[in-house]
Enzyme design. Sequence first.
Site, PDB file in Angstrom:
ATOM      1  N   SER A  23      -1.230  -0.620  -5.596  1.00  0.00           N
ATOM      2  CA  SER A  23      -1.232  -1.837  -6.413  1.00  0.00           C
ATOM      3  C   SER A  23      -0.650  -1.576  -7.798  1.00  0.00           C
ATOM      4  O   SER A  23      -0.799  -0.479  -8.349  1.00  0.00           O
ATOM      5  CB  SER A  23      -2.664  -2.348  -6.568  1.00  0.00           C
ATOM      6  OG  SER A  23      -3.192  -2.686  -5.312  1.00  0.00           O
ATOM      7  N   LYS A  29     -15.392  -7.452  -7.533  1.00  0.00           N
ATOM      8  CA  LYS A  29     -14.659  -8.331  -8.440  1.00  0.00           C
ATOM      9  C   LYS A  29     -14.017  -9.488  -7.668  1.00  0.00           C
ATOM     10  O   LYS A  29     -14.055 -10.648  -8.106  1.00  0.00           O
ATOM     11  CB  LYS A  29     -13.596  -7.525  -9.190  1.00  0.00           C
ATOM     12  CG  LYS A  29     -12.928  -8.306 -10.306  1.00  0.00           C
ATOM     13  CD  LYS A  29     -12.276  -7.390 -11.322  1.00  0.00           C
ATOM     14  CE  LYS A  29     -11.685  -8.193 -12.461  1.00  0.00           C
ATOM     15  NZ  LYS A  29     -11.479  -7.382 -13.679  1.00  0.00           N
ATOM     16  N   ASP A  30     -13.432  -9.173  -6.491  1.00  0.00           N
ATOM     17  CA  ASP A  30     -12.836 -10.232  -5.661  1.00  0.00           C
ATOM     18  C   ASP A  30     -13.915 -11.163  -5.123  1.00  0.00           C
ATOM     19  O   ASP A  30     -13.687 -12.366  -4.970  1.00  0.00           O
ATOM     20  CB  ASP A  30     -12.054  -9.624  -4.490  1.00  0.00           C
ATOM     21  CG  ASP A  30     -10.757  -8.983  -4.945  1.00  0.00           C
ATOM     22  OD1 ASP A  30     -10.252  -9.349  -6.025  1.00  0.00           O
ATOM     23  OD2 ASP A  30     -10.234  -8.116  -4.224  1.00  0.00           O
ATOM     24  N   GLU A  57       3.573 -34.238  -1.253  1.00  0.00           N
ATOM     25  CA  GLU A  57       2.335 -33.753  -1.847  1.00  0.00           C
ATOM     26  C   GLU A  57       2.648 -33.022  -3.153  1.00  0.00           C
ATOM     27  O   GLU A  57       3.760 -32.543  -3.358  1.00  0.00           O
ATOM     28  CB  GLU A  57       1.638 -32.808  -0.858  1.00  0.00           C
ATOM     29  CG  GLU A  57       1.077 -33.544   0.344  1.00  0.00           C
ATOM     30  CD  GLU A  57      -0.255 -34.221   0.038  1.00  0.00           C
ATOM     31  OE1 GLU A  57      -0.227 -35.352  -0.488  1.00  0.00           O
ATOM     32  OE2 GLU A  57      -1.297 -33.629   0.324  1.00  0.00           O
ATOM     33  N   HIS A  89       0.801  -1.216   0.000  1.00  0.00           N
ATOM     34  CA  HIS A  89       0.000   0.000   0.000  1.00  0.00           C
ATOM     35  C   HIS A  89       0.840   1.275   0.000  1.00  0.00           C
ATOM     36  O   HIS A  89       0.291   2.363  -0.160  1.00  0.00           O
ATOM     37  CB  HIS A  89      -0.968  -0.026   1.185  1.00  0.00           C
ATOM     38  CG  HIS A  89      -2.157  -0.908   0.926  1.00  0.00           C
ATOM     39  ND1 HIS A  89      -3.419  -0.630   1.337  1.00  0.00           N
ATOM     40  CD2 HIS A  89      -2.252  -2.082   0.243  1.00  0.00           C
ATOM     41  CE1 HIS A  89      -4.247  -1.594   0.942  1.00  0.00           C
ATOM     42  NE2 HIS A  89      -3.549  -2.488   0.287  1.00  0.00           N
TER      43      HIS A  89
END
Lengths: 429, 188
Positions: A224, A248-249, A292, A220
């Site tokens: 962004s 949107k998220d 994994e 911040h």
Amino acid sequence: MSFPWANHYEPKQPFMRWLDEKLPLPRLAYNAVGAGYPVPRNLNYFWNFGVLAGAALAIQIVTGIVLAMHYHSDAASAFSSVNGTIMRDVNAGWFLRYAHANGASMFFIVVYTHIFRGLYYGSYKAPREMVWLLGVVIFLLMMATAFMGYVLPWGQMSFWGAQVITGFFSAIPGIGETIRVWLLGGYAPDDAALNRFFSLHYLLPFVIAAVIILHIWALHIPGSGNPTGVDVKGEQDTVPFHPYYTAKDGFGLGVFLLLFAALVFFFPDMLGHPDNYIAANPLQTPAHIVPEWYFWPFYAILRSFTSDFILPAKLWGVLAMFGSILLLFFLPWLDSSPIRSNNYRPKARTAFWVLVADVLILGYCGGSPADPVYVIVAQVCSAYYFLHFLVILPWIARTERPVALPNSITEAVLAGKGGTSPAETALAH
Amino acid sequence: MATDDNNDPQGESPNDPRRRDFLNIAAVAFPAAAGAVAVVFPLVNQMSPSADVLAESTTTVDLSKIQPGQGVITTFRKQPLFVRNLTPKEVAEANAVPLSELRDPETLEKRTQPGHENWLITLGVCTHLGCIPLGINEGDNRGKFGGYFCPCHGSQYDTAGRIRQGPAPKNLAVPPYKFTSPTAVLVG
């Protein structure tokens, strides 16, 4: 920092005004993930993955805390507490356990997408180097947490995974074996190791959460990035985080949860290894030890050293495996091109997709048995991985002629190219 | 000697550290550092094997039932332990290898006890990444060199448990042990 045109927080209710004077937490949230944070207007769906990673961590912490209420960190009863008590007896225990196990896979899917987003769009470059460095720290912590979590059910793969991973440390010349015994609290994985792994597996997610706060804080300060890689020039280039990107998220989160639910309810064991449904047996090695899926590329790098060269092969493997991640700490300075987005870097874009293919092939080899053919392919791909970061990318940065950048985010948006994703760019060129 | 350090003849300003400050700092810092070490040490050392783990750190093996060519697998410190009664042919094979051919040069004599060269006692832990090699039981794949073969990454050990081929860096470890009678050993 915020741009001068950012919305200002003005509490309206008396209670919110009172709270703002005593503890301005709502103000912090407003400026960080609310209407007070101006964000470039052209972010595409690849910018969802930071929020998705946070959601995945939250799911892991919540399911993990409740699973810990039923789990026994005791070598004699750990396996039955997971596969008997939690899976059969605890109310909805099967759901919590499958959500936690598959949640780890979802977390890595999201984080790998997030990392490759950063690689494609040059998110690691100035002024966001610190965001990237903290991200690599988070990734290392995630790997440690995931490894220790996988040991807890105390199945065959848990046990032998712990044996192999702690065996890395015995590669250190001279003091390696002492370190390994100290890490395990014994000469082989047993109660002492299981308990300390449980303790740390519970602790580290909260450390990750703390580093995520630093990661967001560091982000911040410059604000962004965006798909063009061009800096924000004015108010017309941004929109407030809320409601534009919360929406949107939120949509992305819905898609994420759909996939997650499909995995948990229909394919809960697809990504796990069947041998982990056999209780740990210190006197029987599984025919084929694999970690994994999310560790396969690194496991392939580890196994690709087969003969001694000055140092023992085993030590080379361990150094290369850790080196392949530590290398990422130097990426902001290895790629000296001032152009961030690969949308405007034709050669770097090609190299990026070759790297993606290289890592996928490494993953395939890492999950396969150590047959000579896989080892040779893994050797070539491991060499290419290091070549990409240490030679190809620095060389491209010096010699490449980038495509002309748009003058501003707004100009790119109005030309219809503001939020181009890698796939669209690949089609357009 | 000047009694007032603030008027140091070498022209240091009054804000520079006085010589006496060094004594003060050292007097506080040294015990503080010692205290910090005294606190940190138990926090680190608690991770070392605890007394109950160390208490299980010896194993007695009865050799009377193991015929030449046979071996048994038992545990020592929760790790697999291979006890093998080598045939004269296997002993001869091990002694025929020149040390220069070995990655981790050791003679069979050095890896066994005097007068008991046929008793090969090693950990059953591959020195690569800790898998259990095959070869201790009859019918197991013993690899090219007739000793042990690790199925994980293909390390091959000879009849003295020495690494001959594959990724493992060292010979199978020989734990400390002694013969308590001609047919019993105390490992650990």
